[in-house]
Scaffold this motif. Structure first.
Motif, PDB file in Angstrom:
ATOM      1  N   ASP A 132       4.220   3.393 -30.142  1.00  0.00           N
ATOM      2  CA  ASP A 132       2.873   2.848 -29.920  1.00  0.00           C
ATOM      3  C   ASP A 132       2.668   2.386 -28.482  1.00  0.00           C
ATOM      4  N   VAL A 133       3.715   1.914 -27.822  1.00  0.00           N
ATOM      5  CA  VAL A 133       3.601   1.359 -26.487  1.00  0.00           C
ATOM      6  C   VAL A 133       3.759   2.445 -25.424  1.00  0.00           C
ATOM      7  N   ALA A 134       4.203   3.646 -25.786  1.00  0.00           N
ATOM      8  CA  ALA A 134       4.508   4.704 -24.818  1.00  0.00           C
ATOM      9  C   ALA A 134       3.298   5.056 -23.943  1.00  0.00           C
ATOM     10  N   LYS A 135       2.096   5.169 -24.505  1.00  0.00           N
ATOM     11  CA  LYS A 135       0.906   5.533 -23.717  1.00  0.00           C
ATOM     12  C   LYS A 135       0.585   4.459 -22.682  1.00  0.00           C
ATOM     13  N   LYS A 136       0.686   3.211 -23.113  1.00  0.00           N
ATOM     14  CA  LYS A 136       0.397   2.116 -22.192  1.00  0.00           C
ATOM     15  C   LYS A 136       1.419   2.088 -21.061  1.00  0.00           C
ATOM     16  N   LEU A 137       2.677   2.380 -21.400  1.00  0.00           N
ATOM     17  CA  LEU A 137       3.723   2.384 -20.377  1.00  0.00           C
ATOM     18  C   LEU A 137       3.513   3.503 -19.364  1.00  0.00           C
ATOM     19  N   GLU A 138       2.973   4.637 -19.794  1.00  0.00           N
ATOM     20  CA  GLU A 138       2.696   5.736 -18.852  1.00  0.00           C
ATOM     21  C   GLU A 138       1.683   5.299 -17.804  1.00  0.00           C
ATOM     22  N   LYS A 139       0.611   4.634 -18.238  1.00  0.00           N
ATOM     23  CA  LYS A 139      -0.403   4.148 -17.296  1.00  0.00           C
ATOM     24  C   LYS A 139       0.218   3.152 -16.320  1.00  0.00           C
ATOM     25  N   LEU A 140       1.010   2.234 -16.866  1.00  0.00           N
ATOM     26  CA  LEU A 140       1.640   1.231 -16.007  1.00  0.00           C
ATOM     27  C   LEU A 140       2.628   1.863 -15.034  1.00  0.00           C
ATOM     28  N   GLU A 141       3.307   2.911 -15.455  1.00  0.00           N
ATOM     29  CA  GLU A 141       4.269   3.598 -14.578  1.00  0.00           C
ATOM     30  C   GLU A 141       3.546   4.226 -13.391  1.00  0.00           C
ATOM     31  N   LYS A 142       2.387   4.837 -13.651  1.00  0.00           N
ATOM     32  CA  LYS A 142       1.600   5.434 -12.567  1.00  0.00           C
ATOM     33  C   LYS A 142       1.165   4.358 -11.579  1.00  0.00           C
ATOM     34  N   ARG A 143       0.673   3.241 -12.103  1.00  0.00           N
ATOM     35  CA  ARG A 143       0.228   2.149 -11.247  1.00  0.00           C
ATOM     36  C   ARG A 143       1.398   1.587 -10.420  1.00  0.00           C
ATOM     37  N   THR A 144       2.547   1.492 -11.054  1.00  0.00           N
ATOM     38  CA  THR A 144       3.730   0.984 -10.356  1.00  0.00           C
ATOM     39  C   THR A 144       4.111   1.905  -9.208  1.00  0.00           C
ATOM     40  N   GLN A 145       4.080   3.218  -9.444  1.00  0.00           N
ATOM     41  CA  GLN A 145       4.421   4.184  -8.385  1.00  0.00           C
ATOM     42  C   GLN A 145       3.443   4.077  -7.215  1.00  0.00           C
ATOM     43  N   ARG A 146       2.160   3.928  -7.523  1.00  0.00           N
ATOM     44  CA  ARG A 146       1.155   3.771  -6.463  1.00  0.00           C
ATOM     45  C   ARG A 146       1.412   2.507  -5.655  1.00  0.00           C
ATOM     46  N   ALA A 147       1.709   1.422  -6.349  1.00  0.00           N
ATOM     47  CA  ALA A 147       1.957   0.149  -5.665  1.00  0.00           C
ATOM     48  C   ALA A 147       3.185   0.249  -4.760  1.00  0.00           C
ATOM     49  N   ILE A 148       4.235   0.899  -5.240  1.00  0.00           N
ATOM     50  CA  ILE A 148       5.447   1.065  -4.433  1.00  0.00           C
ATOM     51  C   ILE A 148       5.138   1.910  -3.194  1.00  0.00           C
ATOM     52  N   ALA A 149       4.347   2.975  -3.370  1.00  0.00           N
ATOM     53  CA  ALA A 149       3.986   3.842  -2.236  1.00  0.00           C
ATOM     54  C   ALA A 149       3.191   3.059  -1.201  1.00  0.00           C
ATOM     55  N   GLU A 150       2.250   2.225  -1.650  1.00  0.00           N
ATOM     56  CA  GLU A 150       1.467   1.412  -0.712  1.00  0.00           C
ATOM     57  C   GLU A 150       2.354   0.438   0.044  1.00  0.00           C
ATOM     58  N   LEU A 151       3.290  -0.185  -0.648  1.00  0.00           N
ATOM     59  CA  LEU A 151       4.193  -1.134   0.020  1.00  0.00           C
ATOM     60  C   LEU A 151       5.042  -0.424   1.076  1.00  0.00           C
ATOM     61  N   ILE A 152       5.500   0.757   0.773  1.00  0.00           N
ATOM     62  CA  ILE A 152       6.304   1.511   1.739  1.00  0.00           C
ATOM     63  C   ILE A 152       5.461   1.865   2.952  1.00  0.00           C
TER      64      ILE A 152
END
Length: 166
Positions: free
Chosen positions: A119-139
């Motif tokens: 049930d949580v897998a879909k929500k985690l996919e969205k959060l994973e994308k957001r996390t990758q974007r945030a990491i890219a911005e920080l770099i």
């Protein structure tokens, strides 16, 4: 003893009264015939015994010596060919393999929280994308801040290589 005799006499009187009432009821309904007065089960038994007496003798397994009895003999029954029916039933009973390959993941017992993870897998996919974007911005921000120091580090490395080659 007198009490028991009086009790029996009273019971006999009641039985006679019941019989008289039943007789009056039968006459009232029009059942005067003796056959009608009998219960239907007795009538059915009498009819069945009459029909049994009229049945004809049939001999299936017994081979009589008397000519009269030989006429009453039933011809031998020929067995019906059932090979085809049996073959069809056997073919219909063969189980068809539904799953040719067995997946070991399906055979293994599931963990108690498998449904929560599903049930949580879909929500985690969205959060994973957001996390990758945030990491890219920080770099990118760090690279912009370190661009000056990076350029000087590259120049220093180039100078070092030039000195080494001389």
């Amino acid at each position: 003893m007198a009490a028991t005799a009086a009790g029996v006499g009273r019971l006999e009187e009641e039985a006679l009264r019941r019989k008289e009432r039943l007789k009056a009821l039968r006459e009232k309904t029009g059942r005067k015939d003796k056959e009608d007065a009998e219960p239907k089960t007795k009538q059915l038994r009498a009819r069945s015994t009459d029909s049994e007496n009229r049945r004809e003798l049939r001999l299936r397994n017994y081979v009589p010596a008397d000519e009269d009895l030989k006429r009453r003999r039933v011809p031998q029954a020929k067995p019906v060919a059932v090979e085809e029916k049996v073959r069809e039933q056997l073919e219909a009973a063969k189980p068809e393999p539904v799953i040719e390959e067995v997946d070991l993941a399906n055979l293994a017992p599931r963990k108690p929280d498998w449904d929560l993870k599903r049930d949580v897998a879909k929500k985690l996919e969205k959060l994973e994308k957001r996390t990758q974007r945030a990491i890219a911005e920080l770099i990118r921000e760090r690279l912009k801040g370190q661009e000056d120091s990076l350029a000087s580090a590259v120049d220093a490395t180039n100078e070092q290589e030039a000195c080494d080659s001389d």
